[in-house]
Design a protein around this motif. Structure first.
Motif, short mmCIF file in Angstrom:
data_model
loop_
_atom_site.label_atom_id
_atom_site.label_comp_id
_atom_site.label_asym_id
_atom_site.label_seq_id
_atom_site.Cartn_x
_atom_site.Cartn_y
_atom_site.Cartn_z
N ASN A 129 -4.40 1.97 -8.37
CA ASN A 129 -4.70 3.21 -7.68
C ASN A 129 -6.20 3.47 -7.86
O ASN A 129 -6.71 3.41 -8.97
CB ASN A 129 -3.87 4.34 -8.30
CG ASN A 129 -4.05 5.67 -7.61
OD1 ASN A 129 -5.12 5.98 -7.07
ND2 ASN A 129 -3.01 6.49 -7.65
N LYS A 130 -6.90 3.74 -6.77
CA LYS A 130 -8.36 3.85 -6.81
C LYS A 130 -8.86 4.87 -7.84
O LYS A 130 -9.96 4.73 -8.36
CB LYS A 130 -8.89 4.21 -5.42
CG LYS A 130 -10.40 4.11 -5.32
CD LYS A 130 -10.88 4.21 -3.90
CE LYS A 130 -12.39 4.00 -3.85
NZ LYS A 130 -12.86 3.90 -2.47
N GLU A 149 -9.09 -2.54 0.22
CA GLU A 149 -8.28 -1.35 -0.09
C GLU A 149 -7.26 -1.15 1.01
O GLU A 149 -7.51 -1.49 2.17
CB GLU A 149 -9.18 -0.12 -0.19
CG GLU A 149 -10.22 -0.23 -1.28
CD GLU A 149 -11.19 0.93 -1.32
OE1 GLU A 149 -11.04 1.89 -0.51
OE2 GLU A 149 -12.11 0.89 -2.17
N ILE A 150 -6.11 -0.63 0.60
CA ILE A 150 -5.07 -0.28 1.57
C ILE A 150 -4.55 1.11 1.25
O ILE A 150 -4.59 1.54 0.09
CB ILE A 150 -3.90 -1.31 1.58
CG1 ILE A 150 -3.25 -1.41 0.19
CG2 ILE A 150 -4.35 -2.66 2.07
CD1 ILE A 150 -1.99 -2.24 0.15
N ASN A 151 -4.07 1.79 2.27
CA ASN A 151 -3.38 3.06 2.05
C ASN A 151 -1.95 2.74 1.69
O ASN A 151 -1.34 1.84 2.29
CB ASN A 151 -3.44 3.94 3.29
CG ASN A 151 -4.85 4.43 3.56
OD1 ASN A 151 -5.63 4.62 2.64
ND2 ASN A 151 -5.16 4.65 4.82
N ASN A 152 -1.42 3.45 0.71
CA ASN A 152 -0.06 3.23 0.27
C ASN A 152 0.56 4.58 -0.05
O ASN A 152 -0.14 5.58 -0.14
CB ASN A 152 -0.04 2.30 -0.96
CG ASN A 152 1.22 1.49 -1.05
OD1 ASN A 152 2.23 1.80 -0.43
ND2 ASN A 152 1.17 0.43 -1.83
N ILE A 153 1.85 4.60 -0.24
CA ILE A 153 2.57 5.82 -0.60
C ILE A 153 3.14 5.62 -2.01
O ILE A 153 3.82 4.64 -2.28
CB ILE A 153 3.73 6.11 0.38
CG1 ILE A 153 3.22 6.16 1.82
CG2 ILE A 153 4.47 7.38 -0.02
CD1 ILE A 153 2.26 7.29 2.11
N GLU A 158 3.15 10.66 -2.00
CA GLU A 158 1.75 10.99 -1.76
C GLU A 158 1.00 9.74 -1.31
O GLU A 158 1.26 8.63 -1.80
CB GLU A 158 1.09 11.51 -3.04
CG GLU A 158 1.77 12.72 -3.63
CD GLU A 158 1.33 13.01 -5.05
OE1 GLU A 158 1.43 14.17 -5.45
OE2 GLU A 158 0.91 12.07 -5.77
N GLU A 159 0.06 9.93 -0.39
CA GLU A 159 -0.76 8.81 0.04
C GLU A 159 -1.83 8.53 -1.01
O GLU A 159 -2.48 9.45 -1.50
CB GLU A 159 -1.41 9.11 1.39
CG GLU A 159 -2.10 7.89 1.96
CD GLU A 159 -2.54 8.09 3.39
OE1 GLU A 159 -3.69 7.75 3.68
OE2 GLU A 159 -1.73 8.57 4.21
N ILE A 160 -1.96 7.27 -1.38
CA ILE A 160 -2.99 6.84 -2.34
C ILE A 160 -3.78 5.69 -1.73
O ILE A 160 -3.32 5.05 -0.78
CB ILE A 160 -2.38 6.40 -3.69
CG1 ILE A 160 -1.48 5.17 -3.51
CG2 ILE A 160 -1.65 7.55 -4.37
CD1 ILE A 160 -1.10 4.48 -4.80
N ILE A 161 -4.92 5.43 -2.31
CA ILE A 161 -5.70 4.25 -1.93
C ILE A 161 -5.48 3.22 -3.03
O ILE A 161 -5.74 3.48 -4.21
CB ILE A 161 -7.19 4.58 -1.77
CG1 ILE A 161 -7.37 5.59 -0.64
CG2 ILE A 161 -7.99 3.30 -1.51
CD1 ILE A 161 -8.77 6.13 -0.51
N GLU A 162 -4.97 2.07 -2.63
CA GLU A 162 -4.71 0.99 -3.57
C GLU A 162 -5.79 -0.07 -3.40
O GLU A 162 -6.04 -0.54 -2.29
CB GLU A 162 -3.32 0.41 -3.28
CG GLU A 162 -2.77 -0.47 -4.33
CD GLU A 162 -1.31 -0.83 -4.09
OE1 GLU A 162 -0.68 -1.27 -5.05
OE2 GLU A 162 -0.82 -0.69 -2.95
#
Length: 168
Positions: A129-130, A149-153, A158-162
């Motif tokens: 997680n960023k 980086e990818i957007n993930n849930i 919650e949306e996070i940046i991985e």
């Protein structure tokens, strides 16, 4: 399989580790930043030992004769991402009481050495997680390279940046 380092023993999880696991995994500063919910009770921890932590190449990090975290190599189909043949994903966490001592690095380094030298893995991936700067530092010390980086849930929806990292 047991792996020994200067300060640690990496060994398979045992059912009698459930109370130690619960002591640390119930901490809301641990699981959510790593992508999993805090454990609710010892039975929850025991279930994780019997399922998630029973996968091959998943180890309890033993420090002073007690499990204080986990490190593992995840292979398809048990990892969140499919990286391709000859690869795996590194995952780890350390109890908050032991942060800042280099133990996540030491445990991960030992397992990465096993991956390349004994398991003949060609590449190891890791994600974080960023906002998890501590995990970023561990991976940088291990010489992982930034891929993107990818957007993930997360588990809370919650949306996070991985951030995706790779070591070859």
């Amino acid at each position: 399989m047991i792996i020994e380092t200067k300060r640690l023993i990496l060994r398979p999880w045992e059912e009698n580790d459930a109370s130690d696991l619960y002591r640390y995994a119930k901490n809301p500063n641990i699981g959510p930043i790593a992508g999993w919910p805090p454990h609710k009770n010892i039975e929850d921890s025991l279930n994780i030992i019997k399922t998630v932590f029973s996968q091959k190449e998943t180890y309890a990090i033993i420090f002073n004769n007690h499990p204080i975290g986990c490190v593992g190599l995840l292979f398809h189909p048990f990892c969140n991402h499919w990286w391709g043949d000859g690869s795996c994903e590194l995952g780890y966490w350390i109890a908050e009481d032991y942060w800042g001592r280099g133990l996540a690095y030491e445990a991960s380094k030992a397992l990465i050495n096993r991956a390349f030298n004994e398991l003949k893995v060609e590449s190891v991936y890791a994600t974080y997680n960023k906002i998890n700067i501590q995990s970023k530092r561990v991976l940088e010390k291990l010489d992982f390279n930034y891929l993107g980086e990818i957007n993930n849930i997360n588990f809370l929806g919650e949306e996070i940046i991985e951030v995706i990292m790779k070591l070859e």
